[in-house]
Design an enzyme around this catalytic site. Structure first.
Site, PDB file in Angstrom:
ATOM      1  N   HIS A 251     -10.281   4.362  -3.129  1.00 56.26           N
ATOM      2  CA  HIS A 251     -10.999   6.096  -3.226  1.00 56.26           C
ATOM      3  C   HIS A 251     -11.345   6.436  -4.310  1.00 56.26           C
ATOM      4  O   HIS A 251     -12.494   6.276  -4.924  1.00 56.26           O
ATOM      5  CB  HIS A 251     -10.427   6.921  -2.079  1.00 56.26           C
ATOM      6  CG  HIS A 251      -9.999   6.269  -0.706  1.00 56.26           C
ATOM      7  ND1 HIS A 251     -10.619   5.522   0.078  1.00 56.26           N
ATOM      8  CD2 HIS A 251      -8.701   6.209  -0.431  1.00 56.26           C
ATOM      9  CE1 HIS A 251      -9.892   5.311   0.916  1.00 56.26           C
ATOM     10  NE2 HIS A 251      -8.938   5.613   0.849  1.00 56.26           N
TER      11      HIS A 251
ATOM     12  N   LYS B 258       0.973  -1.242  -0.053  1.00 51.23           N
ATOM     13  CA  LYS B 258       0.132  -0.012  -0.014  1.00 51.23           C
ATOM     14  C   LYS B 258       0.809   1.418  -0.111  1.00 51.23           C
ATOM     15  O   LYS B 258       1.899   1.331   0.734  1.00 51.23           O
ATOM     16  CB  LYS B 258      -0.890   0.102   1.276  1.00 51.23           C
ATOM     17  CG  LYS B 258      -1.683   1.256   1.359  1.00 51.23           C
ATOM     18  CD  LYS B 258      -2.825   1.627   0.651  1.00 51.23           C
ATOM     19  CE  LYS B 258      -3.719   2.722   1.094  1.00 51.23           C
ATOM     20  NZ  LYS B 258      -4.074   2.555   2.513  1.00 51.23           N
TER      21      LYS B 258
ATOM     22  N   ASP C 180     -13.352   0.755   4.079  1.00 51.64           N
ATOM     23  CA  ASP C 180     -12.677   1.700   4.718  1.00 51.64           C
ATOM     24  C   ASP C 180     -12.950   2.187   6.374  1.00 51.64           C
ATOM     25  O   ASP C 180     -12.677   3.403   6.379  1.00 51.64           O
ATOM     26  CB  ASP C 180     -12.009   2.872   3.928  1.00 51.64           C
ATOM     27  CG  ASP C 180     -10.997   3.669   4.389  1.00 51.64           C
ATOM     28  OD1 ASP C 180     -10.021   2.936   5.133  1.00 51.64           O
ATOM     29  OD2 ASP C 180     -11.071   4.820   3.841  1.00 51.64           O
TER      30      ASP C 180
END
Length: 403
Positions: free
Chosen positions: A245, A184, A317
């Site tokens: 996102h 990530k 999330d």
């Protein structure tokens, strides 16, 4: 162990069609489907009486160690305390029908091993370790007056700071050494971080490409946190496999998603939850004020991407006490997508993203026997998946009834 589900309607998420009959699980896998199936002695038999069977759900963006919305507080907590919270959070996810989750920073090999060995009840855990952040980036939770940083590996937290090509290579290699399923990287500002702007870009192109090179060398991939089109496009050009996102994407972003065959993982529910409850669960006031910048744009971005054929996965999330809203993402997405498309994102689509197509997110023979038995048809209203207490009769994990 063997399990036989009789008189059920089994969904093929690829075609969107149901097959009426039976489904048998053995040794953790789907052994056969058909009508009038027989099973060995000792098999548990459940008569579904016309119930709907769909693959176990996959949430491709969770933080199972996030017991609070104040992510900067996690490193000061005892690792054993964080683990206790994670066990509770994971157990609740499984009860909601999520049989696999991709943790996008925070969880480590210890939690994954504990779940795999049955020490923790919860979904299969695909982890990245700690997300990589530049100084002052989305994974750097120091306030403006703080200068010291403790990146000791025993400390809980969702990020680690690395600056420069050599440093990000070393950090990526270290997370891969510890078994990370993916890397990530923080490619833009975010809501929870105290000193950056949401509209900032983070990491140079050379640093982003270095992380991608290290992941690809290990046959892994990179997920990038990014909001604005500028940040999303840079990440895609650098070679990331998924953008997390992506609320403020533009037409060029869509072109790049399609060119690179990358995935978008919208997380609409977290902005809704943060706006409604974030401060009650520890979100600092300064972070709460950032939510409006991305709240309204998320649904528009999802509709734009879906209409163009961008590959999508389901993500939430959520943080702290807001984890309980995990299924509400289904309700939000149905405003711009068909029930089948939303369900695909949470099954076959997410499985493809994590490199487990055909293994999870499917009801095909030979796949892991992760299944949901529902009392209502999710293709009529995918919102039934947001109401596990009312419509979810059984959660089957590795061929055993888990809930």
């Amino acid at each position: 162990m063997s399990l036989l589900l009789k008189n059920v309607r089994v969904l093929d998420v690829t075609t969107g069609e149901y097959a009426e009959g039976d489904l048998r699980c053995a040794d953790g896998r789907i052994a056969e489907t058909g009508t009038g199936l027989r099973a060995p002695d000792g098999t548990r038999v459940i008569d579904g009486a016309g119930a709907y069977v769909v693959p176990g759900l996959i949430d491709a963006h969770v933080h199972v160690t996030a017991s609070t919305a104040n992510l900067g507080a996690l490193p000061s907590m005892s690792p054993s305390y964080v683990t206790a919270h994670a066990a509770r959070i994971m157990g609740a996810m499984l009860a909601r029908g999520f049989t696999t989750v991709r943790d996008n920073s925070g969880a480590d090999f210890g939690l994954a091993d504990a779940q795999a060995e049955g020490l923790i009840r919860g979904p299969r855990l695909l982890f990245c370790g700690k997300g990589l952040s530049q100084t002052g980036g989305h994974g750097d939770f120091r306030g403006r007056a703080e200068h010291l940083r403790d990146d000791h590996p025993c400390c809980a937290g969702v990020g680690r700071v690395a600056d420069g090509v050599d440093a990000v290579r070393a950090a990526a290699r270290d997370e891969l050494r510890k078994g990370a399923c993916h890397i990530k990287v923080m490619a833009s500002g975010g809501v929870a971080s105290p000193t950056d702007r949401i509209d900032s870009t983070q990491y140079s192109m050379e640093e982003l490409r270095a992380v991608v090179e290290e992941a690809e060398a290990a046959n892994r991939y990179v997920a990038a946190h990014a909001y604005t089109a500028r940040a999303v496009n840079r990440a895609l050009e650098a070679g990331v496999r998924s953008v997390e996102h992506g609320n403020l994407i533009d037409d060029r972003s869509v072109e790049l998603f399609l060119e690179r065959q990358a995935f978008l993982v919208p997380t609409l529910v977290t902005y809704w939850a943060l706006k409604e409850e974030g401060r009650a669960f520890g979100l600092p006031e300064a972070s709460w004020r950032k939510v409006d910048e991305v709240l309204e744009a998320g649904l528009v971005a999802l509709e734009r991407a879906a209409r163009a054929g961008v590959r999508l996965a389901y993500g939430t999330d959520l943080l702290g006490g807001m984890h309980r809203h995990q299924g509400h993402e289904f309700r939000l997405r149905r405003e711009v997508q068909s029930p089948l498309d939303v369900l695909r994102a949470a099954t076959a689509g997410a499985a493809e993203l994590v490199g487990m197509a055909g293994e999870i997110g499917t009801t095909a023979v030979g796949a892991h026997a992760d299944l949901l038995v529902l009392g209502a048809d999710p293709l009529e209203d995918v919102g039934v998946l947001a109401e596990p207490g009312e419509r979810l009769r059984h959660v089957v994990q590795a061929g055993e009834v888990a809930a």
